[in-house]
Scaffold this motif. Structure first.
Motif, short mmCIF file in Angstrom:
data_model
loop_
_atom_site.label_atom_id
_atom_site.label_comp_id
_atom_site.label_asym_id
_atom_site.label_seq_id
_atom_site.Cartn_x
_atom_site.Cartn_y
_atom_site.Cartn_z
N UNK A 50 0.83 -1.21 0.00
CA UNK A 50 0.00 0.00 0.00
C UNK A 50 0.86 1.25 0.00
N UNK A 51 1.91 1.27 0.81
CA UNK A 51 2.80 2.43 0.84
C UNK A 51 3.51 2.61 -0.49
N UNK A 105 1.65 6.38 -7.07
CA UNK A 105 0.56 7.23 -7.55
C UNK A 105 0.90 8.70 -7.32
N UNK A 106 1.46 9.04 -6.18
CA UNK A 106 1.82 10.43 -5.89
C UNK A 106 2.90 10.92 -6.85
N UNK A 107 3.86 10.07 -7.15
CA UNK A 107 4.94 10.47 -8.07
C UNK A 107 4.40 10.68 -9.48
N UNK A 158 2.21 14.66 -14.09
CA UNK A 158 1.13 14.55 -15.08
C UNK A 158 1.36 15.56 -16.20
N UNK A 159 1.79 15.06 -17.32
CA UNK A 159 2.01 15.87 -18.51
C UNK A 159 1.02 15.42 -19.57
N UNK A 160 0.58 16.32 -20.38
CA UNK A 160 -0.32 15.90 -21.45
C UNK A 160 0.40 14.94 -22.40
#
Length: 144
Positions: free
Chosen positions: A122-123, A129-131, A136-138
């Motif tokens: 989970x960690x 997911x946070x990284x 997040x780039x188009x």
């Protein structure tokens, strides 16, 4: 490791005071032994419990040996079930709901292996997911 070292140190100090009060021979040795064996889950505690109980049995009889064993078991239960979760919560910043949901989901997906590895998985997933959310780039730039 750091959390285990802290809780093992706390438990070893409590055991030292308890063994001194009970009059067990060489309580410092048993406390050091307990500290180092606390890094081995379950089995380490059992191994650390035997020598001071046996020495008390030889020196004072079965009644005091039973009190020593009961006291050591009680201190271990209190530290493992009260103190350790408090330190773990501060160390890894995981809520009780996160722990419960991760145990249920990973145990369902991977059975026993998932239950054992629920928190680390989970960690790792949270970090992944946070990284990726920060990066997040188009995927396709049409403006240009």
């Amino acid at each position: 490791m750091a959390v285990t070292a802290k809780t093992a140190g706390i438990n070893a100090l409590i055991n030292l005071v308890f063994l001194l009060v009970m009059g067990v021979d060489t309580p410092v040795v048993w406390s050091f032994l307990y500290f180092f064996l606390d890094f081995i889950p379950t089995l380490g505690f059992v191994i650390a419990l035997i020598p001071p109980t046996f020495v008390t049995l030889l020196m004072y009889g079965w009644k005091r040996a039973l009190l020593v064993a009961g006291g050591l078991i009680l201190t271990n239960l209190i530290v493992d079930n009260v103190v350790t979760p408090i330190f773990m919560k501060h160390a890894v910043d995981v809520s009780f709901l996160d722990i419960t949901l991760s145990l249920v989901i990973w145990a369902f997906l991977l059975r026993l292996t998932g239950a054992i590895l629920a928190i680390p998985l989970t960690l790792a997933l949270r970090k992944f997911v946070a990284k990726n959310a920060d990066e997040s780039e188009p995927a396709l730039n049409l403006s240009g």
